[in-house]
Design a protein around this motif. Structure first.
Motif, PDB file in Angstrom:
ATOM      1  N   HIS A   1       0.913  -1.226   0.368  1.00 32.14           N
ATOM      2  CA  HIS A   1      -0.344   0.403   0.240  1.00 32.14           C
ATOM      3  C   HIS A   1       1.040   1.384   0.045  1.00 32.14           C
ATOM      4  CE1 HIS A   1      -3.012   2.785   1.292  1.00 32.14           C
ATOM      5  NE2 HIS A   1      -3.607   2.363   0.874  1.00 32.14           N
ATOM      6  N   ARG A   2       0.914   2.361  -0.407  1.00 35.79           N
ATOM      7  CA  ARG A   2       1.443   3.671  -0.767  1.00 35.79           C
ATOM      8  C   ARG A   2       1.472   4.168   0.666  1.00 35.79           C
ATOM      9  NH1 ARG A   2      -1.898   9.016  -0.410  1.00 35.79           N
ATOM     10  NH2 ARG A   2       0.505   9.684  -1.411  1.00 35.79           N
TER      11      ARG A   2
ATOM     12  N   ALA B   1      -4.080   3.798   5.233  1.00 35.91           N
ATOM     13  CA  ALA B   1      -2.927   2.624   5.640  1.00 35.91           C
ATOM     14  C   ALA B   1      -4.046   1.896   6.292  1.00 35.91           C
ATOM     15  CB  ALA B   1      -2.237   2.868   6.247  1.00 35.91           C
TER      16      ALA B   1
ATOM     17  N   TYR C   1      -6.546  -0.619   4.591  1.00 29.13           N
ATOM     18  CA  TYR C   1      -6.297  -1.365   3.915  1.00 29.13           C
ATOM     19  C   TYR C   1      -5.793  -2.858   4.859  1.00 29.13           C
ATOM     20  CZ  TYR C   1      -2.720  -3.694   1.718  1.00 29.13           C
ATOM     21  OH  TYR C   1      -2.146  -5.099   0.923  1.00 29.13           O
TER      22      TYR C   1
ATOM     23  N   HIS D   1      -9.104  -4.539   4.004  1.00 27.97           N
ATOM     24  CA  HIS D   1      -8.818  -5.070   2.091  1.00 27.97           C
ATOM     25  C   HIS D   1      -7.179  -5.631   2.192  1.00 27.97           C
ATOM     26  CE1 HIS D   1     -10.994  -1.782   0.251  1.00 27.97           C
ATOM     27  NE2 HIS D   1     -10.830  -1.021   1.675  1.00 27.97           N
ATOM     28  N   CYS D   2      -7.129  -6.886   3.618  1.00 28.18           N
ATOM     29  CA  CYS D   2      -6.320  -7.672   2.655  1.00 28.18           C
ATOM     30  C   CYS D   2      -6.606  -9.086   2.800  1.00 28.18           C
ATOM     31  CB  CYS D   2      -5.057  -8.072   4.467  1.00 28.18           C
ATOM     32  SG  CYS D   2      -4.278  -6.564   4.516  1.00 28.18           S
TER      33      CYS D   2
END
Length: 999
Positions: free
Chosen positions: A752-753, A813, A816, A820-821
């Motif tokens: 992730h960014r 973060a 995520y 989103h994992c």
């Protein structure tokens, strides 16, 4: 207005303290028992205001208790602004000698006890700025001596009791900011001693009673936002002592008397905005010499503006917009000439008034204190006077939607304080002044929809605070200056569309990493689309349509994962439609029409919905959805031969890979060493020797951080590469090896960014034969958030917007990791030292050594030691509870409060009874300026508030800051179910950021 009220009561309390002396002997058990009952219902006392309420002191010596000289009974309770929580005990009714009850600005809740009606001696009831609900007790009529009722800023419902009309000594009724309904009782008109009536912001409904004309001593009448209808009774205009007259945001009709200011000569505050008033604006306003605020916008006033402002020397804000004053006469704006004596004027809003003619040069004679000038949506024409440059105090200049012609005057460069400049939708011509780059405080510049020509000034690169630039729909003809694209501050919009720009897009476009919208459409730009454009990772809108771009779409654009609209139509682009477009999950619309794309049209992602994309005008495309009507793609013989060979190559490679893996594991077992996880296999191998050289022997001068499990060094792996961060594990410390394994497992599955990027790992031995393990990360040149907040060398350099961006990055973060994992991941150690900042101040969360994977068996045998860091770990971890995503949210809440207050949770001011959460909670909703880091918003400090308090922007910014504090407080609640969901945190911070950027 609230400041004035609180100051009044503070003065009153001081008067009571100095004129009534508490007794040192004697005791009254009734009062003593009542006070103990009051204390028993207070659940939070953060400042220990009631610590003296014990048997060691006589109750007359208790803090906040004031007793009479002779009778030694309680005559006043003075406990305002103490952060107290709880409800009021009904035993308050036993304090039969009570004259003053001052509990304002706390967090009391529940209903108002009916026993208050038994306090016949009560003169001052001040319960404002709390959280009381329920109705106003009707038996307050029993308080026959009461002079002041202050119940403002609560959650009271029901109607205003008509029984209050029997309280003949009542002079102040303060009910603003509640939810009262049922109209206004006409019976209140019997209170002939009334001086202040404020029920602002209540959905009362109904009309204004004519009986209020009996209030001959009235100085303040505030009924804004009260859903009132009907006319303003003429009797109100007979209240000659009136200073504040506020009826904003109602549905009032009718006209104002022509002799308004002869009848109300003391007016200082006239607020009638957003009603349906008609007729002309009375010229007699010229005689209101004490007027400080004139706000009559958004009505149906009509007629020539005939106010002479020359006598209004104290006027600070004039808002006349959205009425009809202009009739196309040459002197429509002549009244500007009369404003030269308004030396305190800060705000002039004349929007949408139908003014015609020229803007007089006397505009430059306005006050140098003027901060806001709005004249949008009128019919002004001719040149913008060069005298505009005299208004050196201007922060906001809005001239949009007029018919101004000629050049933008060079003198605009003198407005050094200018932050927002909207000159769009006019007929300005000629070049954009090069000197505009001198306006270093500019945040928004709108020059679109004019007739400007020439080049885009490279000096705009000096506007380092610029968030939004709109130059579209002009006749600009030049290349795009690279200096403009190096403005990292651009985060909202860069719109250069509909001009005659030529040349290629400079590679510096990749520096716009935080930009949301980029529109370069309908120009003559050529060449290939630069790969560096993929660096614009925050774009949600990108349009390059209507240019001369050729070549293929660079694969680097796949980095723009947040893009929702992409328009590349009407160019000369070729090659196949990029496959990565199917994988951009936020992409809602893509237009590739009228290019020279070839091959098969994809059918997944955005291409699964025919209305979400366009490929019309590409004659060499085939396949895709049936709705497209394209020919079916032909399978060539060459393809048939190639496929089996390709499959065989893959199969052979797979077999070789499996054999090598088997040999590697077997060899490791023969050596008696554990096999490395697959995590190590996905990164390039690196040796201890390489890391030793890269860090100059792990020297002290390269040490950039140290913790219990590891030390971090700065190093260079290759001479042509940048710095890296090498995290060397302290394997001699218990838990360090497990931390290394956990962190490897985490990095195996997350990207992730806003997460720190891992480059490789090392598992080897050092020169003495000792085990050595290290992780190599991308180097973050701006260090940690902890350093920026608490290092003396860096303090005061983080702006409010930077802090919000950092908090939003961290929230992204966590969202995520949590949602989103494949398996939800709990970080378990979120704190400022684990948040690192890159060149562009983008935040990256690092240190996954304590991470826990939910829904897997990866951590079943993990240690039961409390995870996290003291102050940031949630309280339930200390009780042995499982690690959950809610625990991360708690840590994030503490982080938010630390970022906004500048105080660490382990600060010396905190102890058993006060922590960072309570410290912030007790300031809500109105006292956040008491705790906020002084370096965030200097203009919210008290000395600046007195100057800008009536400016809407300052209030909006303070509201945004309060909203951030509320998020931090909600996230850091002791009870996990009461904490916010991280998704809601993201939405909340985004909304706050958008609000601030639009101010």
């Amino acid at each position: 207005m609230n400041f004035r009220i609180e100051f009044f009561f503070s003065t009153l309390v001081m008067f009571l303290l100095t004129t009534t002396i508490s007794a040192s002997t004697g005791r009254n058990e009734t009062d003593h028992w009542a006070l103990l009952q009051l204390k028993s219902m207070i659940t939070l006392d953060p400042y220990e205001s009631l610590s003296s309420w014990n048997a060691s002191f006589h109750f007359c010596d208790w803090s906040g208790v004031i007793c009479g000289k002779r009778h030694r009974r309680v005559i006043a309770l003075n406990m305002f602004s103490q952060g107290l929580q709880g409800s009021i005990s009904p035993y308050v009714g036993n304090l039969s000698f009570l004259r003053g009850l001052f509990l304002w600005n706390n967090s009391f809740h529940g209903t108002l006890p009916h026993e208050l009606g038994r306090l016949s001696r009560l003169r001052y009831l001040q319960l404002g700025s709390n959280k009381f609900n329920g109705v106003i007790p009707t038996n307050l009529s029993g308080c026959s001596n009461i002079e002041i009722i202050g119940l403002y800023e609560n959650n009271l419902v029901g109607s205003i009791p008509k029984e209050i009309g029997f309280l003949s000594k009542l002079t102040f009724i303060l009910l603003q900011y509640n939810n009262l309904t049922g109209g206004i009782p006409a019976f209140l008109g019997n209170l002939t001693s009334m001086k202040v009536f404020n029920a602002f912001y209540n959905p009362l409904g109904g009309s204004i009673p004519d009986t209020f004309g009996n209030w001959k001593n009235l100085t303040e009448f505030s009924l804004g936002y009260s859903n009132l209808n009907g006319t303003i009774p003429h009797s109100i205009y007979n209240l000659s002592l009136l200073i504040t007259f506020s009826l904003a945001e109602n549905q009032l009709v009718g006209s104002l008397p022509s002799t308004l200011c002869e009848m109300l000569p003391h007016l200082e505050y006239l607020q009638l905005r957003n009603n349906q008033l008609t007729g002309s604006l009375p010229p007699s306003i010229s005689n209101c010499s004490k007027l400080g605020l004139l706000e009559v916008n958004n009505n149906n006033f009509i007629g020539k503006l005939r106010i002479d402002f020359s006598q209004l020397n104290d006027i600070q804000s004039i808002t006349l917009g959205d009425n009809v004053y202009g009739f196309g006469e040459a002197d429509d704006m002549k009244f500007i000439d009369t404003m030269k004596n308004c030396s305190r004027l800060e705000r002039l809003d004349l929007r949408n008034c139908k003014f015609q003619g020229l803007l007089p040069a006397s505009i430059g004679n306005l006050s140098d204190q003027l901060r806001l000038l709005v004249i949008l949506r009128n019919n002004l024409y001719g040149n913008l006077p060069s005298s505009i440059g005299n208004l050196v105090g201007l922060e906001v200049l809005v001239l949009s939607n007029n018919h101004f012609t000629g050049k933008i005057p060079y003198t605009i460069s003198k407005l050094k304080n200018l932050q927002i400049a909207y000159l769009d939708r006019n007929q300005f011509s000629g070049p954009i002044p090069d000197a505009i780059g001198n306006l270093s405080l500019l945040t928004k510049l709108w020059l679109h929809s004019n007739r400007l020509d020439g080049h885009i000034p490279s000096s705009l690169g000096n506007c380092n605070n610029l968030l939004e630039l709109k130059l579209d729909d002009n006749k600009l003809s030049s290349q795009i200056p690279k200096q403009l694209l190096q403005l990292s501050s651009l985060t909202i919009t860069l719109d250069l569309s509909k001009n005659n720009l030529f040349g290629s897009i400079p590679i510096e476009v990749g520096d716009l990493k935080m930009l949301t919208s980029l529109d370069l459409s309908d120009n003559n730009l050529s060449g290939s689309i630069p790969s560096s454009l993929g660096g614009c990772i925050s774009l949600s809108f990108l349009s390059l349509k209507g240019n001369l771009f050729n070549g293929m779409v660079p694969p680097s654009l796949s980095s723009m994962r947040g893009v929702s609209t992409l328009d590349l139509s009407h160019n000369n682009l070729s090659g196949r439609i990029p496959q990565f477009l199917q994988r951009l999950i936020l992409l809602e619309y893509v237009n590739l029409s009228f290019n020279d794309f070839e091959g098969e049209v994809p059918m997944t992602g955005v291409f699964a919905n025919a209305s979400a994309f366009s490929v019309f005008g590409n004659s060499r495309l085939c396949g895709g959805l049936v709705e497209l009507g394209l020919l079916k793609c032909k399978e060539t013989r060459k393809d048939k031969k190639r496929f089996p060979l390709f499959a065989i190559v893959i199969l052979i490679a797979f077999i070789v890979f499996m054999v090598l893996c088997f040999v590697y594991v077997w060899c490791m077992k023969r050596k008696g060493q554990p096999s490395q996880s697959s995590t190590d296999e996905q990164f390039m191998k690196i040796s201890y020797t390489q890391l030793f050289k890269a860090t100059n022997g792990f020297s002290e001068e390269n040490l950039i951080g140290k913790g219990g499990f590891s030390s971090v060094y700065k190093g260079i792996l290759k001479h042509d590469d940048g710095y890296v961060a090498v995290k060397v594990m302290h394997l001699q410390n218990r838990g360090a090896h497990k931390s290394f394994i956990t962190e490897c497992e985490a990095w195996q599955s997350i990207r992730h960014r806003n997460l720190l990027k891992i480059m490789t790992s090392c598992s080897s031995v050092d020169f003495q034969g000792n085990d050595f393990k290290a992780l190599v990360y991308e180097f973050m040149p701006n260090g940690s958030l902890h350093d920026w907040l608490h290092s003396p060398a860096s303090k005061s350099r983080l702006t409010l917007l930077q802090r919000i961006h950092i908090l939003l990055d961290v929230a992204f973060a966590l969202d995520y990791l949590h949602n989103h994992c494949i398996s939800s991941i709990v970080h378990c150690d979120l704190k400022p030292s684990n948040i690192l900042l890159d060149d562009d101040m983008v935040a990256h969360v690092g240190d996954f050594g304590l991470t826990r994977f939910l829904g897997t068996h990866a951590n079943e045998n993990s240690t039961t030691v409390i995870r996290g860091t003291i102050g940031y770990a949630p309280p339930e971890y200390g009780l042995g509870s499982e690690m959950t995503t809610s625990g991360d949210v708690y840590s994030f809440g503490i982080l938010v409060l630390e970022v906004m207050t500048g105080k660490m949770p382990t600060d010396n001011i905190f102890g058993e009874d006060l922590n960072l959460h309570k410290f912030a909670y007790t300031t809500l909703p109105d006292s956040i300026t008491n705790i906020i880091d002084d370096d965030i918003l200097p203009f919210l400090q008290e000395d600046a508030i007195s100057k800008q308090g009536k400016l809407e922007n300052a209030n909006n910014i303070e509201h945004c800051v309060a909203s951030i504090i509320k998020i931090g407080v909600s996230c850091s609640a002791d009870s996990p179910p009461q904490r916010m969901n991280i998704k809601n945190v993201v939405h909340g911070l985004q909304h706050i950021l958008e609000t601030l950027q639009n101010i």
